[in-house]
Structures are given as structure tokens and as C-alpha cells.
Design a protein around this motif. Sequence first.
Motif, PDB file in Angstrom:
ATOM      1  N   ASP A   1     -78.516   7.874   4.958  1.00 49.48           N
ATOM      2  CA  ASP A   1     -78.843   7.435   6.312  1.00 49.48           C
ATOM      3  C   ASP A   1     -80.277   6.944   6.406  1.00 49.48           C
ATOM      4  O   ASP A   1     -80.594   6.045   7.183  1.00 49.48           O
ATOM      5  CB  ASP A   1     -78.628   8.584   7.308  1.00 49.48           C
TER       6      ASP A   1
ATOM      7  N   SER B   1     -80.929  13.442   2.675  1.00 48.74           N
ATOM      8  CA  SER B   1     -79.573  13.476   3.224  1.00 48.74           C
ATOM      9  C   SER B   1     -78.709  12.507   2.448  1.00 48.74           C
ATOM     10  O   SER B   1     -79.201  11.597   1.782  1.00 48.74           O
ATOM     11  CB  SER B   1     -79.581  13.103   4.712  1.00 48.74           C
TER      12      SER B   1
ATOM     13  N   ARG C   1     -74.556  10.581   2.569  1.00 50.38           N
ATOM     14  CA  ARG C   1     -73.398  10.295   3.425  1.00 50.38           C
ATOM     15  C   ARG C   1     -72.210   9.856   2.571  1.00 50.38           C
ATOM     16  O   ARG C   1     -72.371   9.086   1.614  1.00 50.38           O
ATOM     17  CB  ARG C   1     -73.744   9.187   4.425  1.00 50.38           C
TER      18      ARG C   1
ATOM     19  N   ASN D   1     -69.582   7.460   2.768  1.00 48.13           N
ATOM     20  CA  ASN D   1     -69.372   6.274   3.581  1.00 48.13           C
ATOM     21  C   ASN D   1     -67.939   5.742   3.482  1.00 48.13           C
ATOM     22  O   ASN D   1     -67.639   4.704   4.049  1.00 48.13           O
ATOM     23  CB  ASN D   1     -70.344   5.175   3.134  1.00 48.13           C
TER      24      ASN D   1
ATOM     25  N   THR E   1     -68.901  11.121   6.813  1.00 46.81           N
ATOM     26  CA  THR E   1     -69.696  12.251   7.290  1.00 46.81           C
ATOM     27  C   THR E   1     -71.015  12.302   6.537  1.00 46.81           C
ATOM     28  O   THR E   1     -71.059  12.054   5.337  1.00 46.81           O
ATOM     29  CB  THR E   1     -68.937  13.572   7.105  1.00 46.81           C
ATOM     30  N   SER E   2     -72.098  12.667   7.246  1.00 48.15           N
ATOM     31  CA  SER E   2     -73.423  12.799   6.639  1.00 48.15           C
ATOM     32  C   SER E   2     -73.752  14.270   6.418  1.00 48.15           C
ATOM     33  O   SER E   2     -73.324  15.145   7.182  1.00 48.15           O
ATOM     34  CB  SER E   2     -74.488  12.163   7.541  1.00 48.15           C
TER      35      SER E   2
END
Length: 494
Positions: free
Chosen positions: A158, A177, A179, A181, A227-228
Motif C-alpha cells: 500500500d 505492510s 497486500r 492484490n 486484503t492488506s
Amino acid sequence: MRKLGAAVAGLFVAAAVPAAAASAAPVTPELQFAHVTLTPNDGKQQIVDFWAYEQSFTLHDVTAVIDTSQMPAGVTAGVWFPEIDKNCKDATGSITCTFDTLPSDEGMAFITFVNYVSKDAEVGAEGTASVKVTSRELGTVTRSTKVTVAEGVDLAVDQTDQDTRVKPGGTVAVPLSVRNNGETAITGVDVFFFIDPWYGMAKHYSNCVYGTTAGYCHFDTELKANTSYALSEDMGVKIRGDVPAPSTIGQTFDWYTPNDNSDNIDLVNGQKPKHGTDGALSLRAKPAALAKSKPQTDISSLGLDYQTALFEVTGTRNGDVAAVGAQVKGATGATVTAKVGVRNLGPAFEFGFPNPAAQVTVTAPAGTTVVSVPDGCVKAGAAYECTTTASPLDVNASVTWPFKLRIDKSGTLTGSVVAKSFQPDVTKDNDAAKLVVNPPAGVADSAGQGGNDGGGLPITGAPAAWIGGAGVLLLGGGAAAYVISRRKRARFVA
């Protein structure tokens, strides 16, 4: 992005290694043959090359045999550009390349691109490929790699960069972080990073492995679709207290599936690594124990799965490069050894990347003949230029080179030693020293000169992190993707 561009200006792809000294010493390039993970009914290219950072070399009478007979079921391999690559020939189960001479270009001697194609291959299928290269200079060098058919996933981040001001000796908290995707759950991820000599990791976690120049952390966490996830705590990076200031240094953290991280794991495992003891680092979503998962590979085309942290070191602190001269004695016709060089008087260390920490110009006294030039030094007009390879050149550290001089005349003969820093220098007053043969009786070494009772060979203990460098060969989309993947491993100093 402007700051990032300024910080990395002048650097080559990835992973940081100090600028190499001009040297007469033999170059031993590394044979590169990376692991391959590809998805069903797809293709992937693999480069085969020799690599030595910023060092020119030429190999003669080269034969490279790539054995592809142990590939996974459903996977075939061949030369990617057979119509262009006339040095290589395909045969059943092998590729053979021959070269009368194989020169390097900016440190890379390119052998070939291998194109792997999976047709009707099943996820989880595994096999191997190997390469054996013989040359006049290196003898025989071999390398094996794993070839895996995997499920395709899409990793991303992100936040791609961070810019933080910090004082020397301070600690920076880097929020990382990752993710998922895509639509397929990702069953475990790794984050890879280099460990540089100008900063270190503030904590060493039990699920992370730390080598001398690189490390990685593994997370047994299922990343759900779209979801991250963030680390349970920020990654701490501690800046050295004697770092030059102002300066900008940086760190890159790369997210991989464990399969795609295989080459990095090999790098770390080759450095006698240790697990940390400061507890486990985790991602914020932690499921129950995972069942054995399928192999997975990142298929995102842009490779946006790395995060860059820039550390702008504030204040004013520089190193002080001082020339180290010498006094030697001998009879006319004798050969003497004069150790001359450079010393860093501090209070900050000298970066050795991307420029060398120091360069020293040695002018032999008139009336002498240089009969032996030390490694790390080359002829430059009437003088010799010697380049440090230490990265960094620490406070109170010295680098000296032993010059062998034949004394051709009697009397006192005087030459010079001049040191140059590529960073701001505390003072220029000590950048020059004398190289004296047969000084007058009662004359001691002048201030700032090192005499001839110390020194030694140039310091060469710079970090030797693996560097992939295919930036000089942009042969279409596959090669461009290869360059992008290597580019993510950049380290930088400005």
C-alpha cells in the motif's frame, strides 16, 4: 520520487556493494543461475551470466552446458532468442553455448537467456536445471537451480516509500505492510532486506534470519484475497552514531512468496546466519495452523511489492581524510618498501559507496624506480592512483599500500602522497604527506605521516551482498521484468 531519484543517482541495480578498486588482482566473477518458479501454461525467462560488480574481465575458451533433462513434467526449456543468440545451440535435454572470448560489460558477461515454458504442467511439479561452465581463467564452475510449477498470486504494497529525518545514532521506525492484490489466498510471505554497515536492525526477531549482509523474515500467515496486512510492530532501523551528516541513506524491504524468495534465502544461508531472540514478529491477521500449501509465485507485472525507507540524517558531521606518508632508508641500488596511504581521523566514517571512501595519488621520489605496484593501484601519468575498497572507512582506520622502490641516486629523495575524499572533508590541511627516501639524520616523521612500521594491504572487508545486474541488456519484456526485479534490491547513499 524526486528525493528517491536524487538518492539513487549514479547507482547500479541492486544491492549495494562498494565501488571496486582499480586493481591488477584477478577478478573472480560469480556465475548466476537463479531459481525459476512459473505458472501452468506460461513462460519465464532466466538469465545465465557471470557477474563482478563494476569490474571488467574477459574469459577465454568458454563452453557452457545447461542441463535441462531433469525438468518438471510438462516444462520445456530452450534458448529464448535462437535467431539472435548464435553462440548457443538447443538439443534434447541440454543447451550448449561456446565463446572464443566472453567479455564483461559493466561487470556482466552475458551467456544466454533460457526460456522455460510450462504446457499442461501441474501446480506443485518440481525439477532441476544445472549449468556447467569451463573457461581458461576459471576452470570449471557449476550451478544448479530448482524449477517449480506454482500457483499464481499477486503481491503488492500500500505504501511504497517513506522519508524520515533522524539524528546520528537515532532509531527509525519503518511501518511495513503487504497486500494480497489478487483473488487467490497467499499461504505465507517473506520480507527480504540487506544489512548495511552504516545502520543495523534495532531488534532481531525469532522468525527472522540474519546473515552478515542480508536477512529475511518469514510469516506463516494466510493473506486473504484483496486484503492488506501490517507488521505487529514497526521494523526498527538504528543509524550509526558516527554516520556522516547531513546525508541520505536508505533501506529497501522486498515482499516475496517463499518460492520467489529462494535465491535470497540461499544468499542468507551462505552467511552463517542466526535467528533472532527478541520474540516473534507477525502480521496483524494470524489464522490457525496452515495446511501444507501449494507452491506460489508472484505474477504481478509491475513488481510493486517493495517498500523504500529514506533516512535523512541531520546535523553536521564529516570524516577527516589524512594522507599517510613514509620514510625509508637504503643504499643506492637497493629495493625498499614504502607503505603509504590514507587514514580517517573522524569524527564520522567515510562512505565507500557509491564512490570509494578515498583515493590516494602517490608520486615516487625522483631518483627512484617503482619496481612493484601494489594491488589497488594503477599508473596515472607520472604518478599512481590507489583506491580504497573499505565501505565504510571507519574512524581511526587506515589503508596503506606497499610500494617497492629501487633507489637509483644517493642523498635525500622526496615524493608525495595526496589523499582525496569524495565526501566533505573536515580539513584539507592534512591531505598531503611526504614519501622520503633516506631523510637527513635526525629528521623524524612529520605530523600526519604514518612512517614505515605499520599499514599493510588495502582493507577489503566490504560487504559482499549478491547483486544481480542485467541493466545493460534490455532484450524485450522478459529482460525488462528481470531488470525490474533486480532493481528492487537497491541500497543508496547521497
